[in-house]
Design an enzyme around this catalytic site. Structure first.
Site, PDB file in Angstrom:
ATOM      1  N   TYR A 142       0.821  -1.217   0.000  1.00 50.69           N
ATOM      2  CA  TYR A 142       0.000   0.000   0.000  1.00 50.69           C
ATOM      3  C   TYR A 142       0.853   1.264   0.000  1.00 50.69           C
ATOM      4  CZ  TYR A 142      -4.003  -3.004   1.093  1.00 50.69           C
ATOM      5  OH  TYR A 142      -4.973  -3.976   1.048  1.00 50.69           O
ATOM      6  N   LYS A 193       3.354 -15.085   1.657  1.00 51.70           N
ATOM      7  CA  LYS A 193       3.290 -15.917   0.451  1.00 51.70           C
ATOM      8  C   LYS A 193       4.720 -16.120  -0.044  1.00 51.70           C
ATOM      9  CE  LYS A 193       0.268 -16.828  -2.157  1.00 51.70           C
ATOM     10  NZ  LYS A 193      -0.226 -18.207  -2.455  1.00 51.70           N
ATOM     11  N   ASP A 226      -2.921 -17.727   1.873  1.00 53.67           N
ATOM     12  CA  ASP A 226      -4.126 -18.327   1.280  1.00 53.67           C
ATOM     13  C   ASP A 226      -4.575 -19.538   2.102  1.00 53.67           C
ATOM     14  OD1 ASP A 226      -1.737 -19.465   0.432  1.00 53.67           O
ATOM     15  OD2 ASP A 226      -2.511 -20.123  -1.499  1.00 53.67           O
ATOM     16  N   ASP A 250      -5.125  -7.037   5.817  1.00 55.08           N
ATOM     17  CA  ASP A 250      -6.373  -6.359   5.463  1.00 55.08           C
ATOM     18  C   ASP A 250      -7.456  -7.405   5.175  1.00 55.08           C
ATOM     19  OD1 ASP A 250      -8.161  -4.476   4.671  1.00 55.08           O
ATOM     20  OD2 ASP A 250      -7.024  -3.734   2.952  1.00 55.08           O
ATOM     21  N   ASP A 254     -10.546  -8.867   7.863  1.00 55.92           N
ATOM     22  CA  ASP A 254     -11.958  -8.713   7.476  1.00 55.92           C
ATOM     23  C   ASP A 254     -12.662 -10.063   7.480  1.00 55.92           C
ATOM     24  OD1 ASP A 254     -11.941  -6.021   7.264  1.00 55.92           O
ATOM     25  OD2 ASP A 254     -12.555  -5.941   5.158  1.00 55.92           O
TER      26      ASP A 254
END
Ligand code: NAD
Length: 367
Positions: A142, A193, A226, A250, A254
């Site tokens: 970001y 990852k 994942d 993020d 959520d």
């Protein structure tokens, strides 16, 4: 006399001012019991834009930097939809995080027994769930450079964002996770990852190195992000503390929030590094937005904000007993079936925002 604890209250927009009212009453109550909270208040977000012409005025930022804790409501709303990108209400949040260097975002996902049916998973998967996601908040994709949309001159364009982390950025957020784990279930799961990203490989190596050097007593595991997304749905109680980067944090936080039911129940903390005098920047806020659809109607659930204040008691003011008492008060109000509309069971008349805040205060006083 003990040192005053300075709290800057930034109610913001929409339901922000409504959900912040109960916090002011709680502060008055704790002061009557010997706490030393001193509060000041300012406007931020759309309200800041209306007053100062920008969503976070320099004078407000200076107050935030001087405060021990910032309590934020929510920002944004349709009134400011057309405001310039740099001055829009949400820009105030990003600037506060960046300027206070709030690199560790703590998002607990706790399921209260009384609300177990509000979860999207079956009760047996989430009963007693209590996990903490620590998301890196000031770095990663970001913020990484280069970034932008570039014209390739052949009718094609290219969108670029850069995922970048350094050793010290990884260590400081991992340290927060290890320290938290020591006060909870003593387990950290680090997610990245690294199978397809060099930044992820570095993340795993650095977390492993820090663990070996300073936190061998904490159980450490690693998971690809994942896979973690799947385990959060299949066996969420296997986690204690999850630490991960800005992007994966993020998404995973959520996802975890939906295990607990309503947006109106979810608190958060954002912490910086302690300075030379031990002062650590901190901002506490509910994860929901300004809910323009119910603003000004005394319908909002104030529990996310109340639970955010409970986190401030624990993590910034070293008042774990008061934190636990406040969390117990919230739990007992829910068990007494006192609910705002978003969490009300069928056939139960919901109470308003202020009545909910008063019920928690009453339960707290009753002990
Ligand atoms: P939202 O979280 O404001 O609302 C989503 C839905 O949840 C709405 O139906 C709302 O009524 C409900 N809801 C939210 N909080 C509630 C509460 N405490 N009690 C009961 N119901 C609640 O998200 P949105 O509608 O996507 O965004 C509205 C505005 O808030 C936008 O301007 C957005 O940019 C801003 N926003 C701000 C923050 C923040 O300040 N941290 C976070 C998210 C969105």
């Amino acid at each position: 006399m003990s040192k005053a604890h300075n709290i800057l209250i930034l109610p913001g927009d929409g339901i922000g001012p409504e959900v912040m009212e109960p916090i002011k009453k709680l502060i008055t109550y704790f002061n009557s019991k010997g706490a030393t909270f001193e509060t000041s208040e300012d406007v931020v977000g759309g309200a800041g834009y209306d007053k100062y012409g920008t969503s976070l005025d320099d004078s407000t930022l200076a107050k935030a930097k001087a405060a021990d804790v910032v309590m934020l409501g929510a920002v944004g709303g349709p009134k400011w939809d057309k405001v310039d990108y740099a001055k829009r209400p949400e820009a105030a949040l990003l600037k506060l995080r960046k300027e206070l260097d709030l690199f560790a975002n703590l998002r607990p996902a706790i399921v209260f027994d009384a609300l177990i049916d509000a979860s999207s998973l079956k009760p047996e998967y989430v009963r007693g769930l209590d996990i903490m996601i620590v998301r890196e908040l000031c770095g990663g994709v970001y913020f990484g450079e280069p970034r932008g949309i570039f014209d390739l001159g052949n009718g094609q364009r290219k969108g670029v964002n850069t995922q970048v982390y350094t050793t010290s950025e990884i260590h400081r957020v991992a340290r927060v996770a290890f320290e938290l784990a020591r006060k909870r279930g003593n387990k950290v799961c680090s997610c990245e990852k690294g199978n397809v990203m060099e930044s992820g490989r570095l993340w795993r190596e650095e977390v492993t190195a820090l663990h070996a050097a300073e936190y061998k007593d904490v159980e450490l595991s690693h998971m690809y992000a994942d896979a973690a997304a799947m385990v959060l749905l299949r066996n969420p109680k296997s986690f204690d503390v999850i630490v991960t980067d800005n992007l994966f944090g993020d998404i995973l936080s959520d996802e975890a929030s939906m295990l607990t039911g309503s947006l109106g129940m979810l608190p958060s903390a954002s912490l910086g590094a302690p300075d030379a005098n031990g002062k650590q920047s901190a901002m506490y806020e509910p994860i929901h937005g300004s809910a323009p659809d119910i603003a000004g109607q005394d319908k909002a659930n104030p529990l996310a904000t109340i639970l955010s204040f409970a986190m401030a008691l624990k993590y910034s003011f070293n008042m774990p007993k008061e934190c636990a008492a406040l969390e117990r008060a919230v739990s007992s109000v829910l068990e007494a079936n006192i609910r705002t509309g978003d969490i009300a069971a069928a056939g139960v008349k919901p109470v308003g925002t202020q009545a909910m805040g008063d019920a928690v205060l009453k339960a707290l006083i009753a002990g």
